[in-house]
Design an enzyme around this catalytic site. Structure first.
Site, mmCIF file in Angstrom:
data_model
loop_
_atom_site.group_PDB
_atom_site.id
_atom_site.type_symbol
_atom_site.label_atom_id
_atom_site.label_comp_id
_atom_site.label_asym_id
_atom_site.label_seq_id
_atom_site.Cartn_x
_atom_site.Cartn_y
_atom_site.Cartn_z
ATOM 1 N N CYS A 70 -11.037 12.472 -0.028
ATOM 2 C CA CYS A 70 -12.153 13.739 -0.139
ATOM 3 C C CYS A 70 -13.039 13.706 1.317
ATOM 4 O O CYS A 70 -12.964 14.545 1.978
ATOM 5 C CB CYS A 70 -12.610 13.366 -1.236
ATOM 6 N N HIS A 124 -18.296 16.402 0.902
ATOM 7 C CA HIS A 124 -18.243 15.280 -0.156
ATOM 8 C C HIS A 124 -19.741 14.721 -0.051
ATOM 9 O O HIS A 124 -20.635 14.589 0.673
ATOM 10 C CB HIS A 124 -17.352 14.059 0.565
#
Length: 507
Positions: A70, A124
């Protein structure tokens, strides 16, 4: 008030009117980022709303993330720079402090008069975005995170076997029985709809980024979507075990999946144990049901959007393996982990399917050009020293969108770090200090070539002479990556050609 002051006021009104006129002609942007949505999901289950937009858009059928994790993938996309340029391969550093004060995609739109909004998961969270989602640099207002996200990994999954709530991987729920009587993506939908329907915001261009949490694990979604994925229609992976020719360093033990309560009870051996087939079917069913749930949310968003005034992008941060070659989740250089959906709707562009390989870091320069924010050619990033000029490691896709049949590059570069050539507990997500090996991968239309090489995480030096594994897959003959053909004599010249291309591109 003298005539001079009157003239100044009139001139100010004229200038403000010109600014408003210019703003009113700018296209707004709806950027939808789905978490862990694999590229083949729409073929495996009918994602109606995504498919409807795709029929009227430019669809890239070979789009790839730069790293199947991510934080590195999202930061790469949002800065237009590779993980190597960011020195980010985990989720534990902030690029503005560690490498350079690079401009981001929403920041650039903000600097051009756009009001920018972040809803849900775009950057993120945590240190990799300075615990602020890069606010106020990137966003006009504080990013929105749904309140019920705090229950993401809470024991809220009904478990009939134990008659209690657990932290399960497979987690279909009655929404009314959940904390807050809702789910995070439903809250993000409501917040985003309020922005889209705000009459005041219709008078200026906006950049609205909506990050949807599912189908990221746990696979928690409204139970009714399970009925839309009949168990009998689930297909088992063609190769459910590790292929003999796959180098050990390419394997990862999918620890986060194993740790969920329902999977932990299966006591699958670490690190090479294989998911029982019954559970392979259960997980696939829930993954597709979660994807259908997200498709419904995307449909609700698109109903509020005037496609004549908006550029719309739908993509994912990376894909997700569903038992292919015995692997689950991301954490690899497999097509299943790296390949993502990429749909771009832009007013004036004809629907088109493009199968040339493209990269997520191409999105930033593409949107800059589509929105006519910069008319000069934006250069490639020559070095890490230049942090003020706008430059990209990727390329604009606008020429392809216009029908150019000779794109400037026809390959995508990705990478994944490992702490050891033998799979271990931190092979999925090694921290920077533990990285000893980097797998660099080049993907053409037909082939993927990967070299797992020595890597110094202190100096970021690549040691091509230290080889821990080589892979070559021919997707025309083997779309599921079941046979590593790098030692076959008939592929020898191709292998060296791809090796040369990879090493010249990764510097």
């Amino acid at each position: 008030m003298n005539s001079f002051h009157v003239m100044l006021i009139l001139l100010s009104f004229c200038q403000w009117g010109t600014v408003l006129a210019k703003n009113s002609t700018k296209l707004s942007v709806l950027f939808i980022m789905v978490d862990d949505l694999r590229a083949t999901a729409n073929k495996e289950v009918n994602l109606t709303h995504i498919a409807r937009l795709a029929r009227n858009s430019v669809t890239f059928t070979n789009a790839f993330a730069q790293q199947a994790l991510c934080a590195p993938s999202r930061t790469s996309l949002l800065t237009g720079r590779r993980p190597d340029s960011l020195h980010l391969y985990d989720a534990h550093s902030y690029w503005r402090e560690q490498v350079g004060n690079f401009v981001t995609l929403p920041q650039y739109f903000k600097s051009h008069g756009y009001k920018t909004f972040s809803v849900g998961k775009i950057f993120h969270p945590g240190i990799s975005s300075n615990y602020t989602d890069d606010y106020p640099y990137s966003w006009s207002e504080q990013p929105y995170h749904p309140p019920t996200l705090k229950y993401k990994n809470a024991p809220v999954c009904p478990d009939r076997q134990l008659k209690k709530r657990k932290r399960n991987l497979v987690c279909p729920v009655h929404v009314d029985h959940q904390p807050g009587k809702t789910l995070p993506d439903l809250e993000s939908l409501d917040y985003a709809v309020d922005i889209l329907e705000d009459k005041a915001l219709k008078k200026q261009p906006i950049f609205l980024a909506v990050g949807l949490q599912k189908p990221h694990i746990p696979l928690k979604f409204p139970k009714e979507f399970l009925k839309k994925v009949p168990f009998r229609k689930i297909i088992q992976p063609l190769q459910p075990n590790k292929p003999a020719g796959m180098p050990l360093v390419a394997w990862h033990p999918w620890v986060d999946v194993r740790r969920r309560d329902d999977i932990a009870r299966l006591d699958i051996p670490m690190p090479m144990g294989i998911m029982p087939m019954e559970w392979t079917f259960r997980i696939k069913q829930s993954y597709f049901a979660a994807a259908l749930y997200i498709d419904d949310i995307i449909g609700a968003l698109l109903r509020r959007v005037d496609l004549k005034r908006f550029i719309v992008v739908i993509t994912s941060d990376h894909g997700w393996s569903l038992g292919e070659n015995g692997m689950w989740a991301k954490y690899s250089n497999s097509d299943f982990a790296l390949k993502v959906p990429l749909i771009i709707h832009a007013p004036g562009y004809e629907p088109r399917l493009i199968d040339s390989p493209v990269e997520l870091l191409d999105i930033f320069p593409t949107l800059v050009e589509l929105a006519h924010l910069s008319h000069r050619k934006v250069p490639r990033c020559a070095s890490l020293e230049n942090v003020t000029d706008l430059c990209f490691d990727g390329k604009s896709l606008v020429r392809m969108m216009k029908g150019d049949t000779k794109p400037s590059a026809q390959y995508a570069i990705s990478q994944y770090p490992r702490p050891s050539k033998i799979p271990q507990i931190n092979s999925d997500e090694p921290k920077l200090k533990d990285i000893k090996i980097m797998g660099y991968s080049i993907r053409t239309k037909r082939f993927r070539y990967t070299e797992w090489i020595g890597f110094n995480s202190m100096t970021f030096k690549k040691m091509w002479h230290k080889n821990f594994g080589t892979e070559l897959y021919d997707y025309a003959l083997d779309p599921y990556e079941t046979e590593n053909v790098h030692l076959k004599p008939e592929y020898k010249s191709l292998k060296y050609k791809l090796q040369k291309q990879l090493r010249s591109r990764v510097v």
